[in-house]
Design a protein around this motif. Structure first.
Motif, mmCIF file in Angstrom:
data_model
loop_
_atom_site.group_PDB
_atom_site.id
_atom_site.type_symbol
_atom_site.label_atom_id
_atom_site.label_comp_id
_atom_site.label_asym_id
_atom_site.label_seq_id
_atom_site.Cartn_x
_atom_site.Cartn_y
_atom_site.Cartn_z
ATOM 1 N N PHE B 170 0.824 -1.208 0.000
ATOM 2 C CA PHE B 170 0.000 0.000 0.000
ATOM 3 C C PHE B 170 0.856 1.254 0.000
ATOM 4 N N LEU B 171 1.938 1.180 0.782
ATOM 5 C CA LEU B 171 2.810 2.344 0.874
ATOM 6 C C LEU B 171 3.401 2.686 -0.483
ATOM 7 N N VAL B 172 3.893 1.664 -1.167
ATOM 8 C CA VAL B 172 4.506 1.911 -2.471
ATOM 9 C C VAL B 172 3.475 2.419 -3.471
ATOM 10 N N PHE B 173 2.297 1.838 -3.382
ATOM 11 C CA PHE B 173 1.225 2.313 -4.259
ATOM 12 C C PHE B 173 0.957 3.795 -4.000
ATOM 13 N N GLY B 174 0.956 4.135 -2.722
ATOM 14 C CA GLY B 174 0.771 5.543 -2.360
ATOM 15 C C GLY B 174 1.857 6.411 -2.959
ATOM 16 N N LEU B 175 3.110 5.923 -2.880
ATOM 17 C CA LEU B 175 4.212 6.699 -3.447
ATOM 18 C C LEU B 175 4.006 6.890 -4.937
ATOM 19 N N GLY B 176 3.524 5.829 -5.616
ATOM 20 C CA GLY B 176 3.258 5.940 -7.042
ATOM 21 C C GLY B 176 2.248 7.037 -7.338
ATOM 22 N N LEU B 177 1.186 7.072 -6.544
ATOM 23 C CA LEU B 177 0.171 8.097 -6.757
ATOM 24 C C LEU B 177 0.749 9.486 -6.506
ATOM 25 N N ILE B 178 1.564 9.579 -5.450
ATOM 26 C CA ILE B 178 2.162 10.887 -5.158
ATOM 27 C C ILE B 178 3.026 11.325 -6.339
ATOM 28 N N TYR B 179 3.803 10.383 -6.859
ATOM 29 C CA TYR B 179 4.657 10.721 -7.990
ATOM 30 C C TYR B 179 3.814 11.158 -9.181
ATOM 31 N N GLY B 180 2.708 10.465 -9.368
ATOM 32 C CA GLY B 180 1.816 10.842 -10.459
ATOM 33 C C GLY B 180 1.283 12.249 -10.311
ATOM 34 N N ALA B 181 1.008 12.633 -9.095
ATOM 35 C CA ALA B 181 0.439 13.964 -8.867
ATOM 36 C C ALA B 181 1.492 15.047 -8.906
ATOM 37 N N LYS B 198 -3.009 20.292 -2.512
ATOM 38 C CA LYS B 198 -3.854 19.910 -1.397
ATOM 39 C C LYS B 198 -5.297 19.629 -1.818
ATOM 40 N N THR B 199 -5.624 19.929 -3.087
ATOM 41 C CA THR B 199 -6.960 19.551 -3.560
ATOM 42 C C THR B 199 -6.897 18.396 -4.547
ATOM 43 N N SER B 200 -5.678 17.931 -4.819
ATOM 44 C CA SER B 200 -5.545 16.860 -5.806
ATOM 45 C C SER B 200 -5.869 15.501 -5.187
ATOM 46 N N PRO B 201 -6.871 14.787 -5.717
ATOM 47 C CA PRO B 201 -7.225 13.473 -5.158
ATOM 48 C C PRO B 201 -6.074 12.491 -5.209
ATOM 49 N N LEU B 202 -5.301 12.558 -6.283
ATOM 50 C CA LEU B 202 -4.175 11.634 -6.409
ATOM 51 C C LEU B 202 -3.206 11.818 -5.262
ATOM 52 N N PHE B 203 -2.850 13.073 -5.049
ATOM 53 C CA PHE B 203 -1.868 13.359 -4.006
ATOM 54 C C PHE B 203 -2.414 12.954 -2.643
ATOM 55 N N LEU B 204 -3.670 13.311 -2.388
ATOM 56 C CA LEU B 204 -4.238 13.021 -1.083
ATOM 57 C C LEU B 204 -4.363 11.522 -0.859
ATOM 58 N N THR B 205 -4.810 10.809 -1.903
ATOM 59 C CA THR B 205 -4.897 9.361 -1.756
ATOM 60 C C THR B 205 -3.526 8.768 -1.508
ATOM 61 N N GLY B 206 -2.559 9.247 -2.267
ATOM 62 C CA GLY B 206 -1.198 8.749 -2.098
ATOM 63 C C GLY B 206 -0.696 8.993 -0.694
ATOM 64 N N THR B 207 -0.899 10.209 -0.218
ATOM 65 C CA THR B 207 -0.409 10.522 1.125
ATOM 66 C C THR B 207 -1.145 9.691 2.171
ATOM 67 N N LEU B 208 -2.435 9.509 1.938
ATOM 68 C CA LEU B 208 -3.206 8.693 2.884
ATOM 69 C C LEU B 208 -2.634 7.280 2.948
ATOM 70 N N LEU B 209 -2.317 6.729 1.787
ATOM 71 C CA LEU B 209 -1.746 5.385 1.783
ATOM 72 C C LEU B 209 -0.381 5.378 2.459
#
Lengths: 171, 475, 646
Positions: B170-181, B198-209
């Motif tokens: 999950f953590l790595v997946f989160g990092l992937g999303l963060i990188y995408g954002a 801070k309004t980007s869903p990708l970034f927020l989901t990534g950080t949440l993960l």
């Protein structure tokens, strides 16, 4: 739909199907073989994303070396099909599948709603260059030097750990 | 990329431990019965790393193409990891002999895990956090299963490995999303672009993960399930390491990414998540700990509760909270080291003897050990004037200041509940009696480690102001 | 050198740690004694060095703060462990470590053979540690820490012989009484501290006093602060109405009475008032209260001292009375004179107690003076030194007591009026009378003890040498404070020394009209003559005409009994306060509120939580797959939250 996209979805579909096969087949050999296919599919995905080097490494190292080793081990041990936890609890199994589907849906929703905000630019030329061995080597030796070194230690620790858990001396 | 002497000097704690790992490897290979000297060698090495970290406190440097930071708060973490691990190496020497796992590799894994922690705390890039985390985790997996003849140890290792990999996924997946954002994994870039991110869903989901991945490591509810089984099954000295410095390293990762955002005074998006994690962990940890009969398991649940208290400091989303968490981590590390050290002395050769009933009448049979244990329990339950009290105090204070008094109130309620099970041990030690003889492993080194920890607990309770000032000065 | 001030605090602590932890193992009394005394002795030498260093600096620069480390830091509340070196604190430090050292040495002889020898020295060192914290603190909190610390040590040492009887109860009861009464005072002190913090947002002396000087704060606030601090002082320094613990504190070993209950700890209240003199100077009403309480305590305790028969009791009431003098000095604004009296009193009262200890030692633990008599030929050194102390406390020139007491009396007259002087002078007269009653009954006349069983003997050198040292100090100690009418303007050394400390307070106090030198000399002569007359009268009554004393007590039986029973204050406290509290707490608070309501509630809650806990622990099945599912469930909930809040 361009050829690239077609290829991408093709390889992606292979990966998905085979990964489901990995966890659903009862025969461990079949699982391992599916995993090899999965890796191959992933390699294809990498290729369509212009990550040629990683694609090659994926095939050589994972699909080639590691999985062959896996297969050898499985053949030698010949594990009998153990009764697994979920077979005994069918309703629990359904629950887990349900949760998995929910997570999948949530992630898809979040990612799709996220990407719509960004216009994906086609920097294919640039991407093409990034994926080359030369480029990766360059990056590894400059801006990613520390992660590169650190991974050295990580591998060292992992190999010593593997020996500790496996070698006779420790019995 | 060029290195200056200054860079090299400020990197020296990390370099020293890297060299130390290789040296240990060579000694292990060349010297006969190397395990006899390796314990002390590790201790001295870690101690010198701790010393280096302290004297280089104001040697700030950004090295390796802005991938790694040293100096200031990072060095406080360096100190905590290396000093904590040094105490663990003291606790280990006799214990691993008793457990029959007296091999030089133990110390190599110990040192490697410390290197991993240091890589996490100094990272300025998610890649580095991830590699450091893996380095630490791999060592922990192996250490947890080090006692191969013991079923519980093996089970602990396997469970830890499986669930750990799951969380890492999950953590790595989160990092992937963060990188995408973001298009980058550098924390500086993230802080710069935070206004749009801070309004980007990708970034927020990534950080949440990302947060969830580390919630697993810090043992926050509901990502805590592995903790009781692993803490109980792993060799006690390893549990001491995992529950203290390991947790501190995971917290350092959260602090690394949150602290710059806090400093830039951006509002927190994640406060609700962190608060919920905190409340669940505190209450669940304290309540379930009550019904435990095994001391190691009880401490595992208590460590879940402590993770909750520390999360309050992060939820408060202010600098005071962050320094409170760091203070708490230091306090918690030495309280737990003392507790596990004492347990490891009383544990029997077959690794049983960690149940409450084994401590009956210890107050009369082993007055010194029981006294130290009682003191540690008092400290853990947050009774002043020991370190634990001020840890909670600073964290709760930051929550009140952030207008989250309710969180502090839940914390206080949970602390009150926790007093019950900490004091239960004291009651068992002093008011129950049994005729069974308690065999205590005679170990000067472990006693030294315990004494150091207890002394630090007391010092931190007597002079918390100086320490919190030191931590504050690194902002 | 000044930076080394922390050593004067640390060394006694180290001594405590060594003797306290290793004492039972060391066993050798000499080693324990040397460690204990040495720690204090070296502290004294360091204090002396710092004193001379201060002396070498101009008066205005004699103020340093040595910050050791940050202790508590929360918002405005910033409390360091910091020590303040200024003329007042270093003078007190010299007295505490100097007299303390002498008494430590004396104790080696006095406590010889006691099974708690190591414990005694450990406690004494702990006491010095706490006392030094109290004196050197640069903030109220650290001062309070020392304040509580000395209270604790006092408790431990009063009850040192916890297995012995004391009067109608045990020493443990006496210790408890001291502790409880002190707690009442401490409560007042704490409230005072809270008001200070509320008013000034700080608890550091420097910051608080600076704000006081700026003004702008109503007098009523100062009145509250000063009053509550003074309540604290009455507890620690045994003033009306909280003096009752001090006479009972004599249950402790005699060196303890000398060190804690005469020379140092009981003067802590005086020191605290002097330290906060700026606050008191801003609250003139409370200054008057302080003066009146001090004066009343002085004459009240002195009158009780007239008829007591226990040698230590007499000295205890004398201490209470002399402390009253010190508060009188504080109340009338004669801060310097008060501190001066603290110092001289430390010398001669420690001397008197130690000499009394020597007598008790020589008389096989007998403390009743009616069973003494004619001891001067048996114990010449004790006799001479005791006589010196008695003369000093009576205020006969040129002994030290004369200078400090006369200074106080003069300021009472000049600043407060004739009535204050008169009561003070009468107290001085009573003091001279009971001291020489004590002296005469003990050392002169015929021995009234059983010559067959009791063989008085002089104490060993380790006890007599401290006596001689203190006797010399009692004689010459006053010369640093020769009044200016004799020594010329600026000739009063202690006044010059302490002046920088009290300057802010003095500048706030109302100026009184000048008085002529003639008045001063006249009053001095009258009080000296009165004291001399009292001495003569005491010797006459108790040596030549014993019948007078007896017929007096028969003629006024009511008065005699009232005095002998200490005005029945203890009994009154018992009836009015203690038994009602006991009844309420036993009947209502304990048997009903505590047992029924609180215990019941707590037990219910605990059992509820426990059953809840054993329910949810079942979730821990040990199956890794299940654990993973729980984790994913957490993630699902987190995702729903993030989807909802986007």
């Amino acid at each position: 739909m361009s050829l690239e996209s077609v290829l991408f979805y093709f390889f992606a579909a292979i990966s998905i199907v085979t990964s489901i096969l990995v966890i659903s087949s009862k025969n461990p050999v079949l699982s391992a073989l599916s995993l090899i296919l999965n890796f191959a599919g992933l390699a294809g995905v990498y290729l369509t994303l212009y990550a040629q080097f990683i694609a090659v490494v994926q095939v050589i190292v994972y699909a080639g070396a590691i999985m062959v080793l896996f297969l050898f081990v499985i053949m030698l041990i010949r594990p009998e099909a153990e009764r697994n936890y979920f077979q005994e609890r069918k309703s629990f199994k359904m629950l887990t599948i349900g949760i998995g589907v929910i997570v999948l849906g949530q992630l898809m929703f979040l990612i799709i709603s996220g990407t719509s905000m960004f216009t994906s630019g086609g920097h294919s030329e640039q991407s093409l260059e990034v994926g080359t061995v030369e480029r990766i080597g360059w990056e590894l030796m400059t801006s990613y030097l520390l992660p590169f070194e650190a991974i050295g230690f990580l591998l060292l620790a992992a190999s010593i750990g593997a020996m500790v858990l496996a070698k006779k001396k420790f019995e | 990329m060029t290195f200056t002497v200054h860079d090299l000097i400020s990197l020296s704690p990390v370099l020293l431990i890297g060299v130390g790992i290789l040296a240990t490897l060579i000694i292990e290979m060349l010297v006969k019965e190397s395990e006899k000297i390796l314990g002390w060698f590790t201790f001295v090495l870690l101690l010198s790393v701790a010393y280096l970290s302290l004297i280089l406190l104001d040697h700030t440097a950004l090295v390796f193409e802005d991938k790694f930071l040293t100096g200031g708060r990072v060095n406080i973490f360096f100190f905590l990891f290396s000093f904590g691990a040094a105490v663990v190496s003291l606790l280990s020497m006799e214990y691993i002999k008793k457990a029959g796992i007296h091999f030089g590799e133990y110390y190599i894994m110990l040192l490697s895990s410390v290197l991993g922690m240091m890589l996490i705390s100094g990272a300025t890039d998610f890649i580095m956090i991830f590699i450091g985390l893996e380095q630490m985790s791999v060592c922990f997996y192996v250490l947890a299963g080090f006692n191969r003849r013991n079923e519980r140890s093996l089970e602990a290792a396997l469970k830890y490995f499986l669930l750990g990999s799951f969380a890492t996924g999950f953590l790595v997946f989160g990092l992937g999303l963060i990188y995408g954002a973001v298009g980058s994994l550098s924390i500086t870039e993230i802080v710069i672009g935070y206004e749009t991110l801070k309004t980007s869903p990708l970034f927020l989901t990534g950080t949440l993960l990302f947060i969830i991945g580390f919630s697993f490591k810090i043992a926050a509810v509901p990502f805590h399930m592995w903790v009781p089984d692993v803490y109980q099954g792993a060799p006690t000295s390893v549990t001491a390491l995992m529950s203290t410095t390991g947790k501190a390293a995971a917290f350092s990762a959260l602090i690394i990414i949150f602290s710059p955002i806090i400093q830039a005074a951006y509002p927190s998006f994640f406060t609700p998540v962190i608060s919920v994690l905190a409340v669940l962990s505190m209450l669940y940890g304290s309540i379930v700990a009550i019904s435990q009969n095994d001391l190691k398991r009880m401490l595992a649940y208590s460590s879940i509760a402590h993770a909750g208290y520390m999360l309050i400091g992060l939820a408060a989303w202010n600098e005071k909270g962050v320094s409170g968490v760091i203070f708490y981590l230091v306090a918690y590390t030495f309280m737990n080291l003392a507790a596990f050290g004492l347990i490891s002395l009383i544990e029997k050769r077959d690794l049983r003897g960690t149940e409450f009933s084994d401590y009956k009448g210890l107050g009369f049979k082993q007055p010194v050990l029981a006294g130290l244990m009682a003191l540690t329990m008092f400290a853990l339950s947050g009774i002043p004037p020991f370190a634990g009290f001020f840890g909670k105090y600073y964290v709760f204070l930051s929550a009140i200041e952030a207008g989250m008094t309710w969180l502090a109130i839940v914390g206080v309620i949970s602390s009150v509940i926790s007093v019950y099970f900490y004091l239960r041990l004291i009651v068992v030690m002093y008011f129950d009696n049994s005729d069974e003889i308690v065999m205590v492993t005679p170990s000067t080194s472990a006693m030294l480690g315990i004494m150091i920890s207890v002394l630090l607990i007391i010092i931190m309770g007597v002079a918390p102001g100086s320490i919190i000032n030191l931590i504050n000065s690194t902002f | 050198m000044i930076d080394l001030i922390y050593l004067t605090v640390l060394l006694p602590l180290i001594g405590f740690a060594i003797n306290g932890l290793l004492g039972p193992k060391i066993k050798n009394e000499k080693v324990i004694g040397v460690i204990g005394s040495g720690a204090v002795g070296i502290s004294f030498l360091i204090s002396l060095g710092i004193f001379f260093e201060l002396l070498g600096k101009p008066a205005a620069e004699r103020h340093f703060i040595v910050n050791l480390f940050q202790w508590i830091k929360v918002d405005y509340l910033n409390i360091p462990i910091g020590y303040q070196v200024d003329p007042l604190s270093i003078l007190m430090a010299l007295v505490v470590t100097g007299v303390g050292f002498v008494i430590h040495v004396y104790s080696i002889g006095y406590m010889h053979g006691d099974k708690g020898f190591w414990r005694f020295f450990a406690y004494l060192n702990l006491f010095i540690f706490a006392m030094m914290n109290l004196i050197l603190a640069d903030n109220f909190v650290l001062l309070f820490l020392g304040w509580e610390g000395v209270g604790l040590c006092s408790y431990l040492l009063i009850g040192f012989w916890y297995d012995r009887k004391f009067e109608n109860s045990t020493t443990a009861d006496a210790a408890k009484k001291a502790f409880v009464v002190n707690r009442i005072g401490d409560f007042g002190f704490l409230i005072g501290m809270f008001i200070i913090y509320l008013t000034f947002n700080s608890l550091r002396f420097e910051e608080v006093f600076a704000q006081v000087k700026l003004g702008g704060i109503p007098e009523s606030t100062f009145n509250m602060i000063a009053l509550f601090l003074f309540i604290g002082a009455t507890g620690k320094s045994a003033q009306i109405p909280l003096y009752v613990w001090l006479p009972d504190a004599m249950a402790g070993p005699t060196p303890v009475s000398a060190l804690i209950h005469a020379a140092t700890m009981v003067t802590a209240g005086v020191y605290m008032v002097a330290r906060t003199s700026v606050i008191y100077a801003s609250a003139p009403t409370i200054m008057m209260v302080v003066a009146v309480v001090g004066l009343l305590t002085a004459i009240f305790a002195a009158s009780i001292g007239l008829v007591q028969n226990d040698i230590k009791k007499v000295l205890a009431y004398s201490t209470v009375s002399q402390l009253g003098y010190m508060f009188l000095a504080m109340g009338v604004g004669a801060f310097t004179a008060g501190i001066f009296h603290v110092m001289t009193h430390a010398f001669f009262k420690a001397l008197l107690f130690l000499a009394a200890g020597s007598v008790i030692h020589g008389m096989h633990e007998e403390q009743n003076i009616q069973k003494y008599g004619g001891l001067k030929k048996y114990m010449p050194v004790t006799y001479l030194t005791f006589l010196t102390g008695a003369i000093a406390i009576s205020g006969i020139p040129p002994f030290s007591g004369f200078f400090s007491k006369d200074e106080i009396l003069w300021y009472s007259y000049a600043n407060a009026g004739f009535a204050f002087w008169l009561v003070g002078a009468i107290t001085a007269m009573l003091t001279a009378f009971y001291m020489f009653r004590l002296y005469s009954l003990t050392f002169e006349g015929e021995g009234r003890f059983d010559h067959h069983h009791v063989h008085p003997h002089e104490s060993p050198k380790v006890m007599t040498v401290p006596l001689i040292v203190l006797a010399i100090l009692s004689v010459i100690g006053g010369f640093i404070g020769i009044p200016e009418i004799f020594s010329g303007s600026g000739g009063n050394q202690i006044k010059n020394w302490l002046d920088p400390v009290f300057k802010p307070a003095n500048s706030l106090l109302a100026k009184h009209g000048a008085h002529s030198h003639f008045e001063e000399i006249l009053l001095m002569a009258v009080s000296v003559a009165a004291a001399a007359g009292a001495i003569y009268f005491a010797r006459f009554v108790y040596l030549k005409r014993k019948d007078i004393a007896e017929s007096a007590s028969l003629k006024f039986p009511g008065l005699y009994r009232l005095l002998f029973n200490k005005y029945l204050i203890d009994e009154a406290y018992d009836k009015a306060i203690i038994s009602p509290i006991v009844k309420v707490s036993d009947g209502f608070l304990w048997k009903f509120t505590d047992v029924k309501i609180i215990d019941g509630l707590v037990n219910k809650t605990a059992s509820l939580i426990e059953s809840f806990a054993s329910q949810i622990r079942k979730m821990q099945t040990g199956v890794a797959q299940f654990y993973a599912v729980i984790m994913v469930l957490g993630i699902v909930i987190a995702f729903f939250w993030i989807m909802a809040s986007l």
